[in-house]
Scaffold this motif. Structure first.
Motif, mmCIF file in Angstrom:
data_model
loop_
_atom_site.group_PDB
_atom_site.id
_atom_site.type_symbol
_atom_site.label_atom_id
_atom_site.label_comp_id
_atom_site.label_asym_id
_atom_site.label_seq_id
_atom_site.Cartn_x
_atom_site.Cartn_y
_atom_site.Cartn_z
ATOM 1 N N PRO A 273 0.259 -1.257 -0.131
ATOM 2 C CA PRO A 273 0.387 0.174 -0.100
ATOM 3 C C PRO A 273 1.259 1.685 0.097
ATOM 4 C CG PRO A 273 -1.567 -1.747 1.627
ATOM 5 C CD PRO A 273 0.931 -2.399 1.637
ATOM 6 N N HIS A 274 2.404 0.788 1.154
ATOM 7 C CA HIS A 274 3.039 2.379 0.688
ATOM 8 C C HIS A 274 3.829 2.564 -0.752
ATOM 9 C CE1 HIS A 274 2.601 3.115 5.225
ATOM 10 N NE2 HIS A 274 2.615 2.404 4.921
ATOM 11 N N ILE A 275 3.996 1.770 -0.888
ATOM 12 C CA ILE A 275 4.420 1.450 -2.422
ATOM 13 C C ILE A 275 3.089 2.548 -3.788
ATOM 14 C CG2 ILE A 275 5.976 0.212 -4.804
ATOM 15 C CD1 ILE A 275 6.722 -1.903 -1.885
ATOM 16 N N ARG A 276 2.421 1.368 -3.421
ATOM 17 C CA ARG A 276 1.140 2.096 -4.434
ATOM 18 C C ARG A 276 0.975 3.878 -4.789
ATOM 19 N NH1 ARG A 276 -2.286 -2.067 -2.078
ATOM 20 N NH2 ARG A 276 -1.049 -4.301 -3.696
ATOM 21 N N LYS A 277 1.457 4.116 -2.812
ATOM 22 C CA LYS A 277 1.216 5.477 -3.033
ATOM 23 C C LYS A 277 2.598 6.467 -3.999
ATOM 24 C CE LYS A 277 -2.048 4.888 0.758
ATOM 25 N NZ LYS A 277 -2.277 5.515 2.367
ATOM 26 N N ASP A 278 3.506 5.886 -3.523
ATOM 27 C CA ASP A 278 4.794 6.546 -3.408
ATOM 28 C C ASP A 278 6.215 5.725 -4.453
ATOM 29 O OD1 ASP A 278 7.622 8.114 -3.721
ATOM 30 O OD2 ASP A 278 7.448 8.615 -1.623
ATOM 31 N N SER A 279 6.194 5.872 -5.226
ATOM 32 C CA SER A 279 6.852 4.773 -6.150
ATOM 33 C C SER A 279 8.770 4.965 -5.113
ATOM 34 C CB SER A 279 7.889 5.648 -7.676
ATOM 35 O OG SER A 279 8.233 4.263 -8.376
ATOM 36 N N ASN A 280 8.976 5.911 -4.971
ATOM 37 C CA ASN A 280 10.450 6.671 -3.933
ATOM 38 C C ASN A 280 10.325 5.875 -2.877
ATOM 39 O OD1 ASN A 280 11.451 7.694 -6.062
ATOM 40 N ND2 ASN A 280 10.544 9.147 -5.705
ATOM 41 N N TYR A 281 9.105 4.373 -1.859
ATOM 42 C CA TYR A 281 9.268 4.498 -0.875
ATOM 43 C C TYR A 281 10.191 3.554 -0.421
ATOM 44 C CZ TYR A 281 7.403 1.595 3.603
ATOM 45 O OH TYR A 281 7.694 1.606 4.439
ATOM 46 N N LEU A 282 11.162 2.595 -1.519
ATOM 47 C CA LEU A 282 11.606 1.562 -1.407
ATOM 48 C C LEU A 282 12.570 2.434 -0.828
ATOM 49 C CD1 LEU A 282 10.681 -1.227 -4.247
ATOM 50 C CD2 LEU A 282 10.416 -1.134 -2.145
ATOM 51 N N GLU A 283 13.704 3.245 -2.047
ATOM 52 C CA GLU A 283 14.271 3.710 -1.759
ATOM 53 C C GLU A 283 14.890 5.032 -0.619
ATOM 54 O OE1 GLU A 283 17.297 7.116 -4.449
ATOM 55 O OE2 GLU A 283 15.447 6.571 -5.213
ATOM 56 N N GLN A 284 13.101 5.953 0.050
ATOM 57 C CA GLN A 284 13.108 6.010 0.891
ATOM 58 C C GLN A 284 13.442 5.225 2.665
ATOM 59 O OE1 GLN A 284 9.626 7.712 1.156
ATOM 60 N NE2 GLN A 284 10.288 9.689 -0.686
ATOM 61 N N GLN A 285 13.136 3.772 2.577
ATOM 62 C CA GLN A 285 12.697 3.197 3.526
ATOM 63 C C GLN A 285 14.579 2.245 3.797
ATOM 64 O OE1 GLN A 285 10.866 4.037 6.409
ATOM 65 N NE2 GLN A 285 10.251 5.809 5.112
ATOM 66 N N ALA A 286 15.283 2.378 2.223
ATOM 67 C CA ALA A 286 16.459 1.566 2.304
ATOM 68 C C ALA A 286 16.619 0.602 2.258
ATOM 69 C CB ALA A 286 17.650 1.606 3.733
ATOM 70 N N PHE A 287 15.225 0.070 1.235
ATOM 71 C CA PHE A 287 14.798 -1.564 0.719
ATOM 72 C C PHE A 287 15.762 -1.807 -0.595
ATOM 73 C CE2 PHE A 287 11.679 -0.989 3.013
ATOM 74 C CZ PHE A 287 10.869 -2.306 4.141
ATOM 75 N N ASP A 288 16.892 -2.664 -0.921
ATOM 76 C CA ASP A 288 17.376 -3.443 -2.147
ATOM 77 C C ASP A 288 16.264 -4.400 -2.349
ATOM 78 O OD1 ASP A 288 19.652 -2.122 -1.815
ATOM 79 O OD2 ASP A 288 20.494 -3.897 -0.796
ATOM 80 N N VAL A 289 15.794 -4.818 -3.741
ATOM 81 C CA VAL A 289 15.089 -5.428 -4.058
ATOM 82 C C VAL A 289 15.902 -6.842 -4.859
ATOM 83 C CG1 VAL A 289 12.870 -5.542 -5.876
ATOM 84 C CG2 VAL A 289 13.402 -2.802 -4.210
ATOM 85 N N TYR A 290 15.308 -7.637 -5.186
ATOM 86 C CA TYR A 290 16.045 -8.612 -5.628
ATOM 87 C C TYR A 290 14.447 -9.843 -6.280
ATOM 88 C CZ TYR A 290 20.038 -7.956 -2.410
ATOM 89 O OH TYR A 290 20.635 -7.249 -2.128
ATOM 90 N N ASP A 291 14.987 -10.595 -7.069
ATOM 91 C CA ASP A 291 13.996 -10.834 -8.196
ATOM 92 C C ASP A 291 13.886 -12.564 -7.749
ATOM 93 O OD1 ASP A 291 15.953 -12.754 -9.518
ATOM 94 O OD2 ASP A 291 16.109 -11.466 -11.265
ATOM 95 N N LEU A 292 13.369 -13.222 -7.512
ATOM 96 C CA LEU A 292 12.884 -14.417 -7.319
ATOM 97 C C LEU A 292 14.246 -15.539 -7.986
ATOM 98 C CD1 LEU A 292 9.077 -15.502 -8.299
ATOM 99 C CD2 LEU A 292 10.483 -14.292 -6.227
ATOM 100 N N GLN A 293 15.433 -14.602 -8.551
ATOM 101 C CA GLN A 293 16.748 -15.947 -8.744
ATOM 102 C C GLN A 293 17.345 -15.387 -8.513
ATOM 103 O OE1 GLN A 293 13.957 -14.770 -11.639
ATOM 104 N NE2 GLN A 293 13.466 -16.949 -10.960
ATOM 105 N N GLY A 294 16.451 -14.309 -6.806
ATOM 106 C CA GLY A 294 18.470 -14.025 -6.705
ATOM 107 C C GLY A 294 19.631 -12.461 -6.989
#
Length: 445
Positions: A273-294
């Motif tokens: 729900p936060h990501i839908r509202k703000d595309s920069n949420y992941l960067e602001q909250q210091a998240f790294d993103v990985y696909d299902l292959q790692g």
């Protein structure tokens, strides 16, 4: 609440064995009568006394009392050489309070109070005298109960005392939860105290000299070393629909600056729900993103708010730092629920009276103090631990030289060392005799 138990049976039973034989027999009879309050199911069916026959034990010999109690406690995993081993100070405190409550049950009619709304200090209401009398009967109001309709400051102090020992917000406002507990009958209170006393006693005989214990309804953690309290801390536990599980395990590692591998359920319920509202949420909250292959996905390459509306085939990992949901320390123990104890950056949560707010893990207010004690005494690589105290970005697992047993329990009633009966709301609806948490009474929490 104190969960520390003396581990030496000789220490536990000195006062009991020092009593005259008749006094010890009478205490055994009182214990049997107290246990007879329990519902007649499970291990309680081994009792030869049922609640309606509690006073019919005067003709029991001491040998009969011993045998009946031995069978009862054996059915609860407690094997005794002599039932007098359970004539401890704690038993006498619980028994005294139960006896008092049963006297109230026999002497008083406990009619439901229903003022029809919240009552605040300074209000005027026809139910004030009845509330004052009830608080006096329960020991919270020490002066003579008022016959006036005014909600006085003196009565408000008694209400606050009542709220404090029931784990409620201490504000003097008689709302839904406070009213519920005022209406819980003396017999219900006595029965709940006995039920939890049996659970606590059964655990006491398993406890080592060193352990961590979390009582979920009390929102409290205690760390005991060599039978002595080292640390007591407020905790945040799981929401009613994401409950912290009751379990027994062992803490094997402390993680400094942990990375948070976010469970899929939390991604779906909390983060999308936060990501839908703000595309920069992941960067602001210091998240790294990985696909299902790692493979790590650069944050700038994707419109994350758009992706959050789809299946979202990614894993999220939050880097260490001020935003990290686990805080600076994680205490790892093996379990099948993927829960652990950890720090939190949301320190304001510990000021709330009702702290069932997490997704299942236990957030510890004094996580830093617990981590430092373990670092000084049982971390295997103490030198590296000291070297990394000013490093806030590198994740490092520290193995413990000895495992620390951890117990997560669900106790909604007890008698403290001052002889005061304490109760807590039944946040997970596990205790039919305890008050459920009524989350509408927040008053700004």
């Amino acid at each position: 609440m104190r969960f520390i138990w003396l581990l030496c049976l000789s220490c536990l039973t000195t006062s009991a064995f020092a009593q005259p034989a008749d006094a010890a027999k009478e205490a055994l009879r009182e214990q049997l009568q107290m246990l007879a309050l329990l519902p007649q199911q499970g291990g309680a069916t081994t009792l030869r006394v049922v609640p309606e026959q509690r006073d019919n034990t005067t003709d029991f010999s001491e040998a009969e009392l011993q045998q009946t109690l031995h069978q009862f406690w054996l059915s609860h995993g407690v094997e005794l050489d002599d039932s007098r081993q359970l004539l401890t100070d704690e038993f006498y405190r619980v028994n005294a309070r139960v006896t008092q409550l049963l006297a109230l049950h026999e002497q008083q009619v406990w009619l439901p109070l229903a003022p029809g709304g919240w009552l605040r200090p300074g209000d005027n209401h026809r139910d004030i005298p009845a509330i004052a009398q009830r608080l006096a009967l329960l020991g919270d109001l020490t002066s003579a109960p008022t016959t006036e309709y005014d909600y006085s400051d003196e009565l408000a102090d008694a209400v606050r005392h009542f709220q404090r020992r029931h784990g409620l917000k201490v504000d003097g406002v008689i709302g839904s939860e406070t009213l519920y507990w005022l209406n819980v009958t003396p017999l219900q209170r006595a029965t709940l105290l006995v039920k939890v006393y049996v659970e606590q006693t059964a655990l006491r005989y398993q406890l080592p000299a060193q352990y961590v214990l979390v009582n979920v309804p009390a929102y409290e953690l205690e760390f005991v070393n060599d039978g002595q309290l080292v640390l007591q801390s407020k905790v945040v536990v799981g929401l009613p629909y994401r409950q912290t599980p009751m379990l027994q395990s062992e803490i094997t590692s402390v993680v400094l600056n942990p990375r948070w591998h976010v469970p899929r359920s939390i991604v779906r319920r909390n983060l999308l729900p936060h990501i839908r509202k703000d595309s920069n949420y992941l960067e602001q909250q210091a998240f790294d993103v990985y696909d299902l292959q790692g493979q790590q996905i650069p944050l700038a390459d994707v419109d994350w708010s758009e992706q959050a509306y789809g299946r979202f085939p990614y894993r999220l990992v939050q880097r260490p730092g001020e935003h990290n949901a686990l805080g600076r320390y994680k205490f790892h123990f093996a379990n099948g629920f993927d829960v652990y104890l950890h720090d939190t950056p949301e320190k304001s949560l510990f000021a709330k009276s009702q702290r069932a707010l997490s997704s299942g893990c236990v957030r510890v207010e004094k996580a830093a103090e617990l981590a430092q004690w373990l670092g000084e005494h049982v971390v295997a690589d103490a030198r590296k631990w000291q070297q990394m105290q000013y490093d806030y970005t590198t994740t490092q697992w520290f193995k413990l030289r000895q495992r620390i047993p951890v117990y997560i329990v669900y106790w909604t009633a007890w008698v403290n060392e001052q002889g005061i009966a304490e109760f807590r709301p039944d946040i997970y609806n596990k205790e039919p005799l305890a008050a459920p948490a009524v989350h509408s009474e927040t008053h700004g929490d």
